[in-house]
Write a protein that holds these residues in place. Structure first.
Motif, PDB file in Angstrom:
ATOM      1  N   ARG A  71       2.900  -3.455  -9.223  1.00 53.18           N
ATOM      2  CA  ARG A  71       1.894  -2.492  -9.701  1.00 53.18           C
ATOM      3  C   ARG A  71       0.569  -3.192  -9.990  1.00 53.18           C
ATOM      4  NH1 ARG A  71       6.620  -0.764 -12.101  1.00 53.18           N
ATOM      5  NH2 ARG A  71       6.139  -1.792 -14.073  1.00 53.18           N
ATOM      6  N   LEU A  86      -2.186  -3.549  -7.132  1.00 54.45           N
ATOM      7  CA  LEU A  86      -3.026  -2.447  -6.653  1.00 54.45           C
ATOM      8  C   LEU A  86      -4.521  -2.780  -6.651  1.00 54.45           C
ATOM      9  CD1 LEU A  86      -3.150   0.431  -5.523  1.00 54.45           C
ATOM     10  CD2 LEU A  86      -3.223   1.253  -7.888  1.00 54.45           C
ATOM     11  N   LEU A 116       8.315  -0.611  -6.952  1.00 56.01           N
ATOM     12  CA  LEU A 116       7.348  -1.584  -7.435  1.00 56.01           C
ATOM     13  C   LEU A 116       7.765  -2.123  -8.797  1.00 56.01           C
ATOM     14  CD1 LEU A 116       4.121   0.355  -6.490  1.00 56.01           C
ATOM     15  CD2 LEU A 116       4.767  -1.886  -5.563  1.00 56.01           C
ATOM     16  N   HIS A 145       2.718   1.895  -3.233  1.00 54.47           N
ATOM     17  CA  HIS A 145       1.818   2.510  -4.223  1.00 54.47           C
ATOM     18  C   HIS A 145       1.582   3.982  -3.929  1.00 54.47           C
ATOM     19  CE1 HIS A 145       0.651  -0.659  -6.993  1.00 54.47           C
ATOM     20  NE2 HIS A 145       0.755  -1.489  -5.972  1.00 54.47           N
ATOM     21  N   ARG A 161       0.845  -1.208   0.000  1.00 57.01           N
ATOM     22  CA  ARG A 161       0.000   0.000   0.000  1.00 57.01           C
ATOM     23  C   ARG A 161       0.876   1.254   0.000  1.00 57.01           C
ATOM     24  NH1 ARG A 161      -2.317   1.787   5.567  1.00 57.01           N
ATOM     25  NH2 ARG A 161      -0.092   2.155   5.699  1.00 57.01           N
ATOM     26  N   LEU A 204      -5.386  -4.635  -3.517  1.00 51.69           N
ATOM     27  CA  LEU A 204      -5.451  -3.755  -2.350  1.00 51.69           C
ATOM     28  C   LEU A 204      -6.746  -2.956  -2.334  1.00 51.69           C
ATOM     29  CD1 LEU A 204      -1.773  -2.448  -2.294  1.00 51.69           C
ATOM     30  CD2 LEU A 204      -2.801  -4.139  -0.753  1.00 51.69           C
ATOM     31  N   PHE A 205      -7.161  -2.479  -3.501  1.00 55.72           N
ATOM     32  CA  PHE A 205      -8.413  -1.712  -3.586  1.00 55.72           C
ATOM     33  C   PHE A 205      -9.618  -2.572  -3.241  1.00 55.72           C
ATOM     34  CE2 PHE A 205      -6.106   1.776  -5.183  1.00 55.72           C
ATOM     35  CZ  PHE A 205      -6.930   2.879  -5.056  1.00 55.72           C
TER      36      PHE A 205
END
Length: 162
Positions: free
Chosen positions: A102, A105, A97, A48, A45, A108-109
C-alpha cells in the motif's frame, strides 16, 4: 547533469551489473532489484485497483502464466503482497496488498505523473480522490523542507564501509 542534480555516484557506477542488489547501499538499487520491471509495477498498479486473483491479473495484463507466477512470487517474498486462500475446493489463493504494498502507491503515482508529462499524448487514465472527486496531481515533496523534489540540488552520501 543539470544544475538541480549534483550526484556523487562513483562507487555505484558498476554495481548494477551484479545479479543481486539486495545488499547495495543505495535504496533505489535495492528496490529496483525486485520491483524494477514493468510487470511487477503493473501488478502493483492492478492490485491497487482492486485485483486480487491470478486470472484477474492475467486478463488485465495479457501476461504469460509463468511470468505472472514468478512476479507474484517475488512480490510476495519481498513483502508487497500476501497470499490468502479464498477457496478450499478447488484450492485457490488471492494476492492482497500488505502495508509495504500500500505504501508503494505514491511511487506508482509519481511514475504516472512523469509519464503524463513526458510520455503523454492521446487519452490517458485519470485518477480522482474518491471522497472529494478532485483529480489527483502527484508531486514529491521533501517532508523536512517542504520543497518540491527536483527543484533543489541533491547530494548522495555513501555509508561508511569500515
Amino acid at each position: 547533469m543539470d544544475d538541480t542534480t549534483n550526484l556523487k555516484v562513483s562507487h555505484y557506477q558498476n554495481s548494477m551489473n551484479d545479479e543481486n542488489n539486495c545488499n547495495e547501499p543505495c535504496p533505489i538499487a535495492r528496490s529496483l532489484s525486485f520491483a524494477g520491471d514493468a510487470w511487477s509495477l503493473l501488478i502493483l498498479r492492478d492490485a491497487h485497483a482492486g485485483l486480487t486473483r491470478f486470472d484477474q491479473f492475467r486478463k488485465s495484463l495479457g501476461i504469460a502464466p509463468t511470468m505472472l507466477t514468478r512476479r507474484l512470487a517475488t512480490l510476495t517474498e519481498e513483502g508487497l503482497l500476501e497470499k490468502r486462500r479464498y477457496s478450499e475446493h478447488p484450492p485457490r489463493e488471492e494476492y492482497l496488498l500488505t502495508a509495504a504494498g500500500r505504501d508503494f502507491l505514491p511511487v506508482l503515482f509519481m511514475i504516472g505523473a512523469w509519464g503524463r508529462q513526458y510520455r503523454g499524448g492521446g487519452k490517458l487514465v485519470q485518477f480522482f480522490d474518491a471522497e472529494t472527486g478532485t483529480e489527483i496531481k502527484a508531486v514529491a515533496v521533501d517532508e523536512v523542507t517542504g520543497a518540491k523534489i527536483g527543484t533543489r540540488p541533491i547530494r548522495m552520501v555513501a555509508p561508511d564501509v569500515s
